[in-house]
Motif scaffolding. Structure first.
Motif, PDB file in Angstrom:
ATOM      1  N   THR A  55      79.399  17.991 -32.744  1.00  0.00           N
ATOM      2  CA  THR A  55      78.408  16.984 -33.115  1.00  0.00           C
ATOM      3  C   THR A  55      78.533  15.760 -32.212  1.00  0.00           C
ATOM      4  O   THR A  55      77.526  15.215 -31.756  1.00  0.00           O
ATOM      5  N   SER A  56      79.772  15.352 -31.912  1.00  0.00           N
ATOM      6  CA  SER A  56      79.968  14.155 -31.090  1.00  0.00           C
ATOM      7  C   SER A  56      79.562  14.379 -29.638  1.00  0.00           C
ATOM      8  O   SER A  56      78.974  13.492 -29.023  1.00  0.00           O
ATOM      9  N   VAL A  57      79.844  15.555 -29.051  1.00  0.00           N
ATOM     10  CA  VAL A  57      79.447  15.778 -27.656  1.00  0.00           C
ATOM     11  C   VAL A  57      77.931  15.894 -27.536  1.00  0.00           C
ATOM     12  O   VAL A  57      77.347  15.446 -26.546  1.00  0.00           O
ATOM     13  N   LEU A  58      77.286  16.486 -28.535  1.00  0.00           N
ATOM     14  CA  LEU A  58      75.824  16.543 -28.517  1.00  0.00           C
ATOM     15  C   LEU A  58      75.228  15.147 -28.691  1.00  0.00           C
ATOM     16  O   LEU A  58      74.266  14.781 -28.013  1.00  0.00           O
ATOM     17  N   ALA A  59      75.805  14.330 -29.597  1.00  0.00           N
ATOM     18  CA  ALA A  59      75.312  12.968 -29.819  1.00  0.00           C
ATOM     19  C   ALA A  59      75.485  12.108 -28.570  1.00  0.00           C
ATOM     20  O   ALA A  59      74.646  11.252 -28.277  1.00  0.00           O
ATOM     21  N   ALA A  60      76.557  12.329 -27.812  1.00  0.00           N
ATOM     22  CA  ALA A  60      76.778  11.572 -26.585  1.00  0.00           C
ATOM     23  C   ALA A  60      75.680  11.836 -25.559  1.00  0.00           C
ATOM     24  O   ALA A  60      75.424  11.004 -24.687  1.00  0.00           O
ATOM     25  N   ARG A  99      80.387  18.315 -21.153  1.00  0.00           N
ATOM     26  CA  ARG A  99      81.254  17.292 -21.744  1.00  0.00           C
ATOM     27  C   ARG A  99      82.296  17.928 -22.665  1.00  0.00           C
ATOM     28  O   ARG A  99      83.462  17.531 -22.676  1.00  0.00           O
ATOM     29  N   ALA A 100      81.903  18.930 -23.436  1.00  0.00           N
ATOM     30  CA  ALA A 100      82.845  19.617 -24.328  1.00  0.00           C
ATOM     31  C   ALA A 100      83.947  20.286 -23.509  1.00  0.00           C
ATOM     32  O   ALA A 100      85.119  20.288 -23.908  1.00  0.00           O
ATOM     33  N   ARG A 101      83.593  20.846 -22.360  1.00  0.00           N
ATOM     34  CA  ARG A 101      84.584  21.491 -21.506  1.00  0.00           C
ATOM     35  C   ARG A 101      85.511  20.472 -20.860  1.00  0.00           C
ATOM     36  O   ARG A 101      86.714  20.667 -20.819  1.00  0.00           O
ATOM     37  N   SER A 102      84.967  19.383 -20.359  1.00  0.00           N
ATOM     38  CA  SER A 102      85.798  18.421 -19.631  1.00  0.00           C
ATOM     39  C   SER A 102      86.600  17.493 -20.542  1.00  0.00           C
ATOM     40  O   SER A 102      87.748  17.185 -20.250  1.00  0.00           O
ATOM     41  N   TRP A 106      87.209  22.782 -24.201  1.00  0.00           N
ATOM     42  CA  TRP A 106      86.519  24.043 -24.455  1.00  0.00           C
ATOM     43  C   TRP A 106      86.448  24.839 -23.162  1.00  0.00           C
ATOM     44  O   TRP A 106      86.351  24.265 -22.077  1.00  0.00           O
ATOM     45  N   GLN A 107      86.499  26.148 -23.260  1.00  0.00           N
ATOM     46  CA  GLN A 107      86.439  27.040 -22.106  1.00  0.00           C
ATOM     47  C   GLN A 107      85.132  27.836 -22.152  1.00  0.00           C
ATOM     48  O   GLN A 107      84.578  28.042 -23.223  1.00  0.00           O
ATOM     49  N   ALA A 108      84.708  28.303 -20.987  1.00  0.00           N
ATOM     50  CA  ALA A 108      83.507  29.139 -20.939  1.00  0.00           C
ATOM     51  C   ALA A 108      83.793  30.447 -21.660  1.00  0.00           C
ATOM     52  O   ALA A 108      84.849  31.051 -21.480  1.00  0.00           O
ATOM     53  N   GLY A 109      82.876  30.873 -22.494  1.00  0.00           N
ATOM     54  CA  GLY A 109      83.016  32.131 -23.220  1.00  0.00           C
ATOM     55  C   GLY A 109      82.363  33.258 -22.446  1.00  0.00           C
ATOM     56  O   GLY A 109      81.950  33.083 -21.289  1.00  0.00           O
TER      57      GLY A 109
END
Length: 172
Positions: A55-60, A99-102, A106-109
């Motif tokens: 939710t926070s990375v999407l809101a950013a 942003r979630a990855r960096s 989070w890693q690429a699935g």
């Protein structure tokens, strides 16, 4: 007559022994390759933690989503949904994934096609889908599905509804 019945009864046993012997002789010996790798790395994350991060990375990136009630008991699934401007939704969601990855590790699935992005972290997998162009004047839907392997229960553990189990001592 009895001798014929004995032969008929022995035939399947002899065939099974021959097949087993042939399979054992032809098969390479099994090697111990060690323990299986873990299904996920790191400590299991709770649903609340994962939902908060996503939710926070999407809101950013300007994408507002809300957590939908799970509704499926005993399963590890969450869903975030919202709406965004159609001409910038794909770029905003891709920026949020980056942003979630960096920032959150989070890693690429696994690659599931050009219409979705998959991320993995600990015991969770996140799937973000891109819908086609929405109708004129309507904001584009944003749907993020979150699924866990195990151990990702929410912070409020489920309470048992049945009677407590009491073991019976073994008789001596």
């Amino acid at each position: 007559m009895r001798q014929r019945q004995r032969r008929a009864a022995l035939a399947p046993l002899v065939m099974a022994a021959l097949v087993t012997a042939a399979a054992t002789a032809c098969a390479p010996p099994l090697r111990d390759l060690g323990p299986l790798p873990p299904r996920f790395t790191g400590p299991p994350l709770t649903a609340d933690t994962v939902v908060s991060e996503m939710t926070s990375v999407l809101a950013a990136e300007g994408v507002t989503v809300k957590r939908e009630p799970s509704g499926v008991l005993g399963r590890c699934m969450e869903r975030l949904s919202g709406r965004h401007e159609p001409h910038t939704v794909e770029a905003a969601v891709k920026a949020a994934v980056a942003r979630a990855r960096s920032e959150h590790g989070w890693q690429a699935g696994p690659d599931t096609g050009s219409e979705t992005i998959t991320l993995k972290k600990s015991n969770w997998t996140v799937l973000v889908g891109f819908n086609g162009e929405p109708a004129q004047g309507i904001q584009a839907p944003v749907i993020v599905s979150l699924m866990c392997l195990d151990g990702g229960a929410s912070t409020a553990p489920a309470t048992p509804t049945g009677p407590a189990f009491t073991p019976v001592p073994a008789a001596s």
